[in-house]
Design an enzyme around this catalytic site. Structure first.
Site, PDB file in Angstrom:
ATOM      1  N   LYS A 151       0.981  -1.304   0.121  1.00 39.58           N
ATOM      2  CA  LYS A 151      -0.028  -0.263   0.182  1.00 39.58           C
ATOM      3  C   LYS A 151       0.987   1.605  -0.358  1.00 39.58           C
ATOM      4  O   LYS A 151       0.687   2.117  -0.662  1.00 39.58           O
ATOM      5  CB  LYS A 151      -0.804   0.009   1.350  1.00 39.58           C
ATOM      6  CG  LYS A 151      -2.376  -0.264   1.117  1.00 39.58           C
ATOM      7  CD  LYS A 151      -2.586  -0.163   2.161  1.00 39.58           C
ATOM      8  CE  LYS A 151      -4.450  -0.258   2.059  1.00 39.58           C
ATOM      9  NZ  LYS A 151      -5.146   0.048   3.513  1.00 39.58           N
ATOM     10  N   PHE A 181     -18.026  10.640  10.879  1.00 39.53           N
ATOM     11  CA  PHE A 181     -18.465  10.343  10.074  1.00 39.53           C
ATOM     12  C   PHE A 181     -18.476  10.491   8.854  1.00 39.53           C
ATOM     13  O   PHE A 181     -20.156  11.039   8.117  1.00 39.53           O
ATOM     14  CB  PHE A 181     -20.330  11.641  10.747  1.00 39.53           C
ATOM     15  CG  PHE A 181     -20.172  11.434  12.024  1.00 39.53           C
ATOM     16  CD1 PHE A 181     -20.550  10.681  13.001  1.00 39.53           C
ATOM     17  CD2 PHE A 181     -19.189  12.646  13.047  1.00 39.53           C
ATOM     18  CE1 PHE A 181     -20.567  10.682  14.441  1.00 39.53           C
ATOM     19  CE2 PHE A 181     -19.513  12.300  14.829  1.00 39.53           C
ATOM     20  CZ  PHE A 181     -20.407  11.408  15.058  1.00 39.53           C
ATOM     21  N   LEU A 182     -18.023   9.774   7.927  1.00 41.52           N
ATOM     22  CA  LEU A 182     -17.957  10.017   6.781  1.00 41.52           C
ATOM     23  C   LEU A 182     -18.623   9.009   6.098  1.00 41.52           C
ATOM     24  O   LEU A 182     -18.581   7.826   6.690  1.00 41.52           O
ATOM     25  CB  LEU A 182     -16.201   9.806   6.258  1.00 41.52           C
ATOM     26  CG  LEU A 182     -15.026  10.913   6.733  1.00 41.52           C
ATOM     27  CD1 LEU A 182     -13.354  10.916   6.123  1.00 41.52           C
ATOM     28  CD2 LEU A 182     -15.620  12.149   6.514  1.00 41.52           C
ATOM     29  N   LEU A 187     -34.050   7.707   4.212  1.00 44.67           N
ATOM     30  CA  LEU A 187     -35.903   6.397   4.515  1.00 44.67           C
ATOM     31  C   LEU A 187     -35.903   6.325   3.032  1.00 44.67           C
ATOM     32  O   LEU A 187     -37.059   5.773   2.165  1.00 44.67           O
ATOM     33  CB  LEU A 187     -37.299   7.408   4.118  1.00 44.67           C
ATOM     34  CG  LEU A 187     -36.810   8.498   5.667  1.00 44.67           C
ATOM     35  CD1 LEU A 187     -38.018   9.739   5.841  1.00 44.67           C
ATOM     36  CD2 LEU A 187     -37.466   6.847   6.675  1.00 44.67           C
ATOM     37  N   GLY A 206     -25.658  -2.542   3.897  1.00 44.59           N
ATOM     38  CA  GLY A 206     -24.506  -2.789   4.406  1.00 44.59           C
ATOM     39  C   GLY A 206     -23.714  -2.272   4.654  1.00 44.59           C
ATOM     40  O   GLY A 206     -23.470  -1.401   5.143  1.00 44.59           O
ATOM     41  N   CYS A 264     -19.452  -0.820   8.445  1.00 45.74           N
ATOM     42  CA  CYS A 264     -19.951  -0.237   9.305  1.00 45.74           C
ATOM     43  C   CYS A 264     -20.937  -0.676  10.177  1.00 45.74           C
ATOM     44  O   CYS A 264     -21.040  -0.392  11.336  1.00 45.74           O
ATOM     45  CB  CYS A 264     -19.624   1.030   8.952  1.00 45.74           C
ATOM     46  SG  CYS A 264     -18.346   1.828   7.556  1.00 45.74           S
ATOM     47  N   LYS A 274     -21.010  -4.329  11.491  1.00 49.27           N
ATOM     48  CA  LYS A 274     -20.196  -4.289  12.224  1.00 49.27           C
ATOM     49  C   LYS A 274     -20.279  -3.363  13.716  1.00 49.27           C
ATOM     50  O   LYS A 274     -20.061  -4.017  15.243  1.00 49.27           O
ATOM     51  CB  LYS A 274     -18.748  -3.888  11.571  1.00 49.27           C
ATOM     52  CG  LYS A 274     -17.598  -3.528  12.614  1.00 49.27           C
ATOM     53  CD  LYS A 274     -15.764  -2.961  11.901  1.00 49.27           C
ATOM     54  CE  LYS A 274     -16.631  -1.280  12.121  1.00 49.27           C
ATOM     55  NZ  LYS A 274     -15.745  -0.318  12.735  1.00 49.27           N
ATOM     56  N   ARG A 289     -17.241  -5.090   1.223  1.00 50.28           N
ATOM     57  CA  ARG A 289     -17.367  -5.366   2.231  1.00 50.28           C
ATOM     58  C   ARG A 289     -19.033  -5.472   2.567  1.00 50.28           C
ATOM     59  O   ARG A 289     -19.388  -4.282   3.122  1.00 50.28           O
ATOM     60  CB  ARG A 289     -16.475  -4.759   3.514  1.00 50.28           C
ATOM     61  CG  ARG A 289     -15.311  -4.741   3.016  1.00 50.28           C
ATOM     62  CD  ARG A 289     -14.374  -3.861   3.956  1.00 50.28           C
ATOM     63  NE  ARG A 289     -14.357  -3.132   3.232  1.00 50.28           N
ATOM     64  CZ  ARG A 289     -13.668  -2.307   4.189  1.00 50.28           C
ATOM     65  NH1 ARG A 289     -13.196  -2.051   5.529  1.00 50.28           N
ATOM     66  NH2 ARG A 289     -13.951  -0.683   4.439  1.00 50.28           N
TER      67      ARG A 289
END
Ligand code: UGA
Length: 436
Positions: free
Chosen positions: A35, A152-153, A252, A259, A262, A265, A329
């Protein structure tokens, strides 16, 4: 300010680039050499709308650099941010904190001068205390504070959200740390709300927010099921609900279930924390169970639609967990495809960005297409699984000519039902019934 970010994933990289753009001197550290090599060659390791341009600009300016060398990165930093993964433990579903703790222990050795260690990763309540204890034990003379700085991204909108946050939550137990954080976030003073709270409250705010949003999605999905039975239309219902400012228009949109890396999990971790502290979190537990159930049900819906011709080709549009990202994911699309694979070996999928990541999970159990047209050619049914904007503008008259049967299952309500009907498609969506 001198800022070090540990972890170059979907949180660390956009955050690092964002702070570099704001004039800070940023160093990003990661353990994965491939990376760091790629980033040092000027290539991005993930897709995020708008990231590429800012990344190049700041690499060229020298305001951001990438390294494997923790010592070099941490020495002299004003702020060190932890942005490593906190994946769910495979058995307990609790957040696995091994990467956080390992990073804390490693960085502790190199702290010099007063440093704020800020946790950006989503971590259970009390993790800040643990990180503080680890650093103190590893380096008893270090001058530091640990703060909780939840992010909060949203993936796909990380750059937009970084520069336009609704709120900046700072969980600090010391005045000195608060003033460093205020200096770092000075550019946001005019456009965003600041909230200074206790560290444990800040850690809870992140989980409580994600769990609430997950419940909101579960609620609208449950209403969608109701509308299908009762002859109402969920899009009209959601619109009417959202006009009440107490409810709000956002989140809404009914779909195949939530999914991503975040919500699944964090809802699971929150449920485990409830158990740990003996607090009843029934709403969250129900949301988790029903969301899992929903994905399986959606797969069944597709299978039901091809039951008279099970060998017929299924064209899948979308594999990412939502539009605007290459991330698969915990993607509902991938889970639904897995359900479909049990009954069909003729599935061909297209996604504008996520094919490579989907291949890592689905392998060659399905075929992959380079375009919507290639996926839909000779297909019995088109199934829309991800809310990519491109899918909204599909030319249905043209697609019908190349499909074998005129059937659409739109699990994201992306297409225009009238348009589908006019073009002779049998159209199924979420939360309303249409007859051809
Ligand atoms: C989420 C939160 O929205 C961010 O505020 C938070 O910072 C982030 O988690 C995190 O904890 O790091 P993200 O996972 O990127 O962001 O994705 P969302 O846009 O929230 O979508 C999550 C899932 O809910 C997706 O599968 C999406 O398709 C689904 N969704 C979202 C719906 O089904 N309906 C909606 O109305 C909204």
């Amino acid at each position: 300010m001198k800022l070090t970010i540990i972890g170059t994933g979907y949180v660390g990289l956009p955050t690092g680039v964002g702070f570099a753009e704001l004039g800070n001197e940023v160093v990003c550290v990661d353990k994965i050499a491939a990376k760091i090599d790629k980033l040092n060659r000027g290539e991005l390791t993930l897709f995020e709308d708008g990231l590429d341009e800012l990344f190049r600009k700041n690499v060229e300016k020298g305001s951001i650099r990438f390294t494997l060398d923790m010592e070099n990165a941490v020495k002299g930093a004003d702020v060190v941010m932890l942005a490593v993964g906190t994946p769910p433990h495979p058995v307990t579903k609790e957040a696995d904190l091994q990467y956080i703790y390992a990073a804390a222990e490693e960085l502790a050795q190199y702290l010099d001068g007063y440093t704020v260690v800020a946790t950006k990763s989503t971590v259970p309540v009390g993790t800040g205390d643990e990180v503080e204890a680890i650093i103190r034990k590893t380096n008893p003379i270090a001058d530091f504070d640990v703060v909780s700085l939840p992010e909060f991204l949203r993936e796909g909108f990380a750059i937009h959200d970084f520069f336009n946050p609704d709120r900046i939550v700072i969980g600090a137990n010391s005045e000195k740390a608060r003033s460093v954080m205020l200096k770092l976030y000075e550019p946001f003073k005019e456009k965003s709300e600041f909230l200074m709270v206790k560290r444990r409250s800040s850690e809870t705010i992140k989980y409580a927010s994600n769990a609430f949003l997950a419940m909101k999605i579960h609620y609208i999905n449950e209403m969608a099921d109701f509308c299908e039975q009762a002859g109402a239309d969920i899009l009209e219902v959601a619109k009417g609900m959202g006009m009440d400012s107490r409810i709000g228009k956002k989140f809404l949109n009914p779909g195949p279930g939530y999914g991503g890396s975040c919500f699944p999990k964090d809802t699971n971790a929150m449920a485990q924390m409830g158990k740990k502290y003996g607090a009843n979190l029934n709403l969250i537990e129900t949301t988790i169970a029903k969301n899992d159930e929903r994905k399986a049900k959606m797969g069944q819906r597709v299978i039901e639609a091809i039951k008279n011709h099970p060998e017929g080709k299924i064209a899948v549009l979308g594999l990412a967990f939502k539009g605007g990202t290459d991330d698969c994911r915990e993607s509902p699309a991938v889970d639904i495809v897995k359900e479909m694979i049990k009954h069909s070996d003729n599935i061909c999928a297209y996604d504008p960005k996520a094919i490579e990541n989907a291949k890592l999970i689905l392998g060659d159990s399905i075929k992959y297409a380079n375009s919507i047209e290639e996926a839909c050619k000779d297909a019995d049914v088109m199934v829309v699984l991800t809310e990519w904007e491109d899918f909204r503008n599909i030319n249905l008259a043209e697609i019908k000519k190349i499909m074998s049967k005129a059937k659409i299952i739109d699990l994201r309500n992306m297409l225009n039902a009238e348009d589908a009907k006019v073009n002779g498609f049998e159209y199924q969506c979420i939360g309303a019934k249409y007859s051809a």
